[in-house]
Motif scaffolding. Sequence first.
Motif, PDB file in Angstrom:
ATOM      1  N   MET A   1       9.561  -5.041  38.571  1.00 34.29           N
ATOM      2  CA  MET A   1      10.215  -6.005  39.457  1.00 34.29           C
ATOM      3  C   MET A   1      10.831  -5.323  40.671  1.00 34.29           C
ATOM      4  SD  MET A   1      12.519  -9.293  38.410  1.00 34.29           S
ATOM      5  CE  MET A   1      14.046  -8.461  37.997  1.00 34.29           C
ATOM      6  N   SER A   2      11.276  -4.064  40.510  1.00 32.95           N
ATOM      7  CA  SER A   2      11.892  -3.372  41.645  1.00 32.95           C
ATOM      8  C   SER A   2      10.859  -2.890  42.659  1.00 32.95           C
ATOM      9  CB  SER A   2      12.726  -2.191  41.144  1.00 32.95           C
ATOM     10  OG  SER A   2      11.917  -1.143  40.662  1.00 32.95           O
ATOM     11  N   LEU A   3       9.565  -3.085  42.383  1.00 34.10           N
ATOM     12  CA  LEU A   3       8.558  -2.836  43.412  1.00 34.10           C
ATOM     13  C   LEU A   3       8.731  -3.797  44.577  1.00 34.10           C
ATOM     14  CD1 LEU A   3       5.397  -2.378  41.140  1.00 34.10           C
ATOM     15  CD2 LEU A   3       6.602  -0.571  42.383  1.00 34.10           C
ATOM     16  N   GLU A   4       9.325  -4.951  44.312  1.00 30.84           N
ATOM     17  CA  GLU A   4       9.653  -5.949  45.338  1.00 30.84           C
ATOM     18  C   GLU A   4      11.131  -6.309  45.192  1.00 30.84           C
ATOM     19  OE1 GLU A   4       5.943  -8.794  45.603  1.00 30.84           O
ATOM     20  OE2 GLU A   4       6.041  -7.892  43.606  1.00 30.84           O
ATOM     21  N   PRO A   5      12.023  -5.434  45.651  1.00 30.55           N
ATOM     22  CA  PRO A   5      13.454  -5.570  45.338  1.00 30.55           C
ATOM     23  C   PRO A   5      14.132  -6.758  45.997  1.00 30.55           C
ATOM     24  CG  PRO A   5      13.108  -3.808  46.927  1.00 30.55           C
ATOM     25  CD  PRO A   5      11.749  -4.248  46.475  1.00 30.55           C
ATOM     26  N   GLU A   6      13.459  -7.409  46.948  1.00 36.58           N
ATOM     27  CA  GLU A   6      14.052  -8.601  47.556  1.00 36.58           C
ATOM     28  C   GLU A   6      14.099  -9.764  46.578  1.00 36.58           C
ATOM     29  OE1 GLU A   6      10.341  -7.839  50.006  1.00 36.58           O
ATOM     30  OE2 GLU A   6      11.157  -6.935  48.189  1.00 36.58           O
ATOM     31  N   TRP A   7      13.283  -9.667  45.531  1.00 34.47           N
ATOM     32  CA  TRP A   7      13.016 -10.796  44.630  1.00 34.47           C
ATOM     33  C   TRP A   7      13.557 -10.494  43.243  1.00 34.47           C
ATOM     34  CZ3 TRP A   7       9.841 -10.928  40.219  1.00 34.47           C
ATOM     35  CH2 TRP A   7       9.511 -12.191  39.747  1.00 34.47           C
ATOM     36  N   TYR A   8      13.893 -11.540  42.512  1.00 32.17           N
ATOM     37  CA  TYR A   8      14.259 -11.343  41.111  1.00 32.17           C
ATOM     38  C   TYR A   8      13.973 -12.621  40.340  1.00 32.17           C
ATOM     39  CZ  TYR A   8      18.428 -14.283  41.480  1.00 32.17           C
ATOM     40  OH  TYR A   8      19.261 -15.351  41.648  1.00 32.17           O
ATOM     41  N   SER A   9      13.801 -12.445  39.031  1.00 35.49           N
ATOM     42  CA  SER A   9      13.607 -13.582  38.130  1.00 35.49           C
ATOM     43  C   SER A   9      14.189 -13.209  36.775  1.00 35.49           C
ATOM     44  CB  SER A   9      12.125 -13.924  37.979  1.00 35.49           C
ATOM     45  OG  SER A   9      11.922 -14.828  36.904  1.00 35.49           O
ATOM     46  N   THR A  10      14.996 -14.086  36.228  1.00 35.64           N
ATOM     47  CA  THR A  10      15.589 -13.829  34.912  1.00 35.64           C
ATOM     48  C   THR A  10      14.573 -13.960  33.786  1.00 35.64           C
ATOM     49  OG1 THR A  10      16.294 -16.146  34.800  1.00 35.64           O
ATOM     50  CG2 THR A  10      17.887 -14.554  35.657  1.00 35.64           C
ATOM     51  N   MET A  11      13.384 -14.516  34.077  1.00 35.04           N
ATOM     52  CA  MET A  11      12.350 -14.679  33.058  1.00 35.04           C
ATOM     53  C   MET A  11      11.306 -13.570  33.112  1.00 35.04           C
ATOM     54  SD  MET A  11      11.805 -18.811  33.394  1.00 35.04           S
ATOM     55  CE  MET A  11      11.051 -19.019  31.796  1.00 35.04           C
ATOM     56  N   TYR A  12      11.435 -12.684  34.069  1.00 41.03           N
ATOM     57  CA  TYR A  12      10.413 -11.670  34.297  1.00 41.03           C
ATOM     58  C   TYR A  12      10.251 -10.759  33.076  1.00 41.03           C
ATOM     59  CZ  TYR A  12       7.651  -8.282  36.963  1.00 41.03           C
ATOM     60  OH  TYR A  12       6.646  -7.457  37.414  1.00 41.03           O
ATOM     61  N   GLY A  13      11.356 -10.293  32.519  1.00 38.78           N
ATOM     62  CA  GLY A  13      11.300  -9.356  31.406  1.00 38.78           C
ATOM     63  C   GLY A  13      10.629  -9.923  30.173  1.00 38.78           C
ATOM     64  N   ILE A  14      10.989 -11.140  29.798  1.00 42.88           N
ATOM     65  CA  ILE A  14      10.419 -11.730  28.588  1.00 42.88           C
ATOM     66  C   ILE A  14       8.924 -11.982  28.766  1.00 42.88           C
ATOM     67  CG2 ILE A  14      10.899 -14.139  29.185  1.00 42.88           C
ATOM     68  CD1 ILE A  14      11.243 -12.489  25.720  1.00 42.88           C
ATOM     69  N   GLY A  15       8.515 -12.260  30.003  1.00 45.27           N
ATOM     70  CA  GLY A  15       7.088 -12.430  30.265  1.00 45.27           C
ATOM     71  C   GLY A  15       6.301 -11.161  30.008  1.00 45.27           C
ATOM     72  N   ARG A  16       6.878 -10.016  30.407  1.00 50.01           N
ATOM     73  CA  ARG A  16       6.198  -8.736  30.186  1.00 50.01           C
ATOM     74  C   ARG A  16       6.186  -8.382  28.698  1.00 50.01           C
ATOM     75  NH1 ARG A  16       6.489 -10.504  34.335  1.00 50.01           N
ATOM     76  NH2 ARG A  16       4.672 -11.490  33.353  1.00 50.01           N
ATOM     77  N   ILE A  17       7.256  -8.711  27.990  1.00 52.17           N
ATOM     78  CA  ILE A  17       7.309  -8.423  26.553  1.00 52.17           C
ATOM     79  C   ILE A  17       6.258  -9.232  25.808  1.00 52.17           C
ATOM     80  CG2 ILE A  17       8.739  -8.616  24.482  1.00 52.17           C
ATOM     81  CD1 ILE A  17      11.175  -8.110  26.325  1.00 52.17           C
ATOM     82  N   ILE A  18       6.148 -10.504  26.126  1.00 55.84           N
ATOM     83  CA  ILE A  18       5.150 -11.360  25.465  1.00 55.84           C
ATOM     84  C   ILE A  18       3.744 -10.850  25.765  1.00 55.84           C
ATOM     85  CG2 ILE A  18       4.127 -13.668  25.498  1.00 55.84           C
ATOM     86  CD1 ILE A  18       7.014 -14.728  25.916  1.00 55.84           C
ATOM     87  N   GLY A  19       3.502 -10.449  27.004  1.00 56.44           N
ATOM     88  CA  GLY A  19       2.200  -9.885  27.348  1.00 56.44           C
ATOM     89  C   GLY A  19       1.901  -8.618  26.561  1.00 56.44           C
TER      90      GLY A  19
END
Length: 400
Positions: A195-213
Amino acid sequence: MNHNEHLASQFNTLQQRSMIAGVAGIILLAIGAMMSQTDFFQSYLYGYLLWMWLTLGCLGVLILHHLVSGSWGHVVQRYVEAGVKNLPLMLILFIPILLGMNTLYPWLHPHETIEHAYLHVVEKKLGYLNVPFFIARQAVLFLLWISIGFWLIRKSQEQDKTGEVLLTRKIKIFSGPAMVLFVLTATFASVDWMMSLEPEWYSTMYGIGRIIGAVLATLAFCILLVRAFGDKPPLKDILTTRHIHHLGNLMFAFTILWAYIAFSEFLIIWSGNLPEDNMWHLRRMGTEWNAFAVILILGHFFIPFLFLLSRQMKRHIEPLARLAVGILVMRLIDMYWLIFPAFNNHQFKFHWLTLVAPIAIGGIWLWMFFYQLKKQPLLPLNDPRFHNGMAAYGLVEEQH
């Protein structure tokens, strides 16, 4: 008789082929690095994260198995344990990413890489996004993952030797907080690495999406291993259609979870309509990257969903293994879609190193995986849950 005698030759062959692929890939990576450091580090990050998330998925599935004590878990337990044992290897392979941070992560030089309209957003995050704190977090994350994974493996091996029933309860009690810690640490990792590859942006659901994947990729990987080794002892003697059905149900559940998280994240950002949030999706939709979104919608959700609705599909290893191959291909595409638009913005760009990096890292990963796999029994024979699960299938007498 060696517990893996029936599979030793196959393991050795796979190990040799993996090493050849890994060494050849490393040579090509070295050549590519001399030609273009930028393309090398970007491709290396992609290849590394593919295998690192598979490693973390193995850790997550191992904790889940010990937590819920499902009979499906004993069929794949040794596979995910061998994957977890690659965590020290992945720690070593993380070094090139640290060396290439200046090339990969724009928050190291925000005034040169971040649009002026979003610069104030990134500046507020620099207390978290800085090199010393980044390195310290990675050290803590790997320490926690290795400690959790190797503790679970060590206790399982101890039970193999002693048959101590009380170890089962200790492992299960430990797995509760371990699961919470795993989700938290994997979320931090997804923020730091991706996510820090695009530090202007954030999402609280980003982490769980990567874990499920990651868990979905691990399940697909394990299904392929069951397909490859399930017709030979010792798995041949205990593998039933119910085991396969359970694995198919798990893959079905995580396929739906992946789609739910991806759609929910998009819906929330679309309805909020904030510029600093929209830019992440705008880079990937309505541009040359749009085809990836369509492929993922169809190949990562709709097609697997429709196939896995069938009970017969989930009870036969052959069609399930073919679907598992498709899932792994979709994981490759999904990771590419998540990472490379951050580097190339609206333009699609493909470099030959993007193919080489996953092969190079994967070859070394698989060499170590099969090395670890052949060192231990493929089944936890002294685990009372294993015998009770087999008794439920009418294969052995239940232990008390």
